[in-house]
Design an enzyme around this catalytic site. Structure first.
Site, mmCIF file in Angstrom:
data_model
loop_
_atom_site.group_PDB
_atom_site.id
_atom_site.type_symbol
_atom_site.label_atom_id
_atom_site.label_comp_id
_atom_site.label_asym_id
_atom_site.label_seq_id
_atom_site.Cartn_x
_atom_site.Cartn_y
_atom_site.Cartn_z
ATOM 1 N N ILE A 90 5.652 56.111 -10.932
ATOM 2 C CA ILE A 90 6.581 56.851 -10.088
ATOM 3 C C ILE A 90 6.939 58.122 -10.854
ATOM 4 C CG2 ILE A 90 7.501 54.919 -8.768
ATOM 5 C CD1 ILE A 90 9.848 54.744 -10.608
ATOM 6 N N ASP A 91 7.333 59.163 -10.132
ATOM 7 C CA ASP A 91 7.584 60.455 -10.764
ATOM 8 C C ASP A 91 8.727 60.395 -11.770
ATOM 9 O OD1 ASP A 91 5.620 61.512 -9.098
ATOM 10 O OD2 ASP A 91 7.066 62.049 -7.541
ATOM 11 N N LYS A 92 8.720 61.357 -12.663
ATOM 12 C CA LYS A 92 9.752 61.454 -13.711
ATOM 13 C C LYS A 92 11.159 61.344 -13.131
ATOM 14 C CE LYS A 92 11.869 64.828 -16.813
ATOM 15 N NZ LYS A 92 11.887 66.243 -17.231
#
Length: 303
Positions: A137-139
């Site tokens: 999942i994105d930062k």
């Protein structure tokens, strides 16, 4: 940087340049070849080309392979919120702002660095830079991730993801009032041809399907839940922008004027899958972080 040259033959004519180079460099993945193209390490007849360029007989292809700078993975004593753990896997609730695995720009402070300190046994299928990482999942997206401790578990979980048998539900806050209670977005996602740092809706992209439902709506905002049928890069962010309701706080796909909340309001709140060894269905839930309630409270007070 090592350079190579090749003259296109009749048999190779009309093949995409990224496919040709992946065949000429069998030890490299096609995605790696596409990275060379994006970074302008590939030329045809001394001209920069895009990945979808189809080569012609006699074309002179020139490409340079950058020297690999190995990342030094170090175990770091970073606190982890572990929702579940056994001898095969663990489920973690990743905080907003944490990168999942090391890269050239983030060699420390990642989830992988924290995992290496906590757990000595992680699957090696994704190589030394991404041990145990089955999906990302994105930062600036918070929420649930499953991590594999061995290759058997990693392969099984990857197969479940590919077969759309993993339940992944997200919570998000978007700009605009969505006029209907539910919806399905079915639009292919690939690299944005106008900005290679972004993803976009493109005709030759990979199939992508997002199901959403409204939790609460306001005159200019909507609190929604999204279920992923597929798992493309930035899928929810791209799909919601595509239908005119970009995520609040999103620096890449959001409107110019949005809330300053250090990234998109997106949280992976439900993760369900069949345990690879026991074959039992397991499902986990993590509440959205405190800032979600703060943003919703701020929005309510606007009206």
């Amino acid at each position: 940087m090592t350079s190579f040259q090749h003259i296109v033959t009749e048999e190779q004519a009309k093949v995409r340049i990224d496919k040709l180079l992946s065949e000429l460099n069998p030890e490299e993945s096609r995605s790696q070849v596409q990275t060379w193209i994006v970074k302008e390490h590939v030329k045809v007849n001394d001209e920069i080309v895009k990945a979808n360029y189809k080569v012609q007989v006699g074309d002179e292809v020139e490409w340079s392979i950058p020297e690999v700078v190995p990342l030094e993975l170090t175990a770091e004593n970073i606190p982890l919120t572990i929702v579940y753990e056994d001898s095969d896997l663990l489920v973690v609730n990743k905080p907003k702002g944490m990168v999942v695995h090391p890269s050239a720009g983030h060699q420390g402070g990642t989830l992988v660095n924290a995992l290496l300190y906590h757990c000595k046994d992680l699957s090696g299928i994704n190589g030394v830079e991404r041990p145990g990482i089955v999906h990302r999942i994105d930062k600036d997206t918070s929420g649930l991730l499953v991590v594999a401790k061995n290759d058997f578990t990693h392969v099984n979980l990857s197969e479940q993801l590919a077969a759309k048998k993993v339940n992944r539900v997200y919570e998000a806050i978007v700009h605009g009032e969505i006029p209907h209670s539910t919806g399905i977005i079915d639009a292919p996602i690939g690299r944005d041809p106008k900005d290679r740092q972004k993803m976009g809706i493109v005709d030759d992209g990979k199939p992508a399907v997002t199901h959403f439902k409204v939790i609460e709506s306001f005159p200019d905002y909507t609190h929604i839940e999204c279920r992923l049928e597929t798992g493309r890069t930035h899928q929810i962010r791209v799909h919601m922008k595509y239908i005119g309701y970009p995520l609040v706080g999103d620096p890449k796909y959001g409107p110019r004027k949005t809330m300053d909340i250090d990234g998109q309001a997106l949280h992976a709140k439900v993760l369900g899958f069949t345990h690879p060894r026991t074959k039992k269905w397991m499902e986990f839930q993590a509440d959205a972080p405190a800032y979600f309630a703060e943003v919703l409270d701020y929005i309510e007070k606007l009206y």
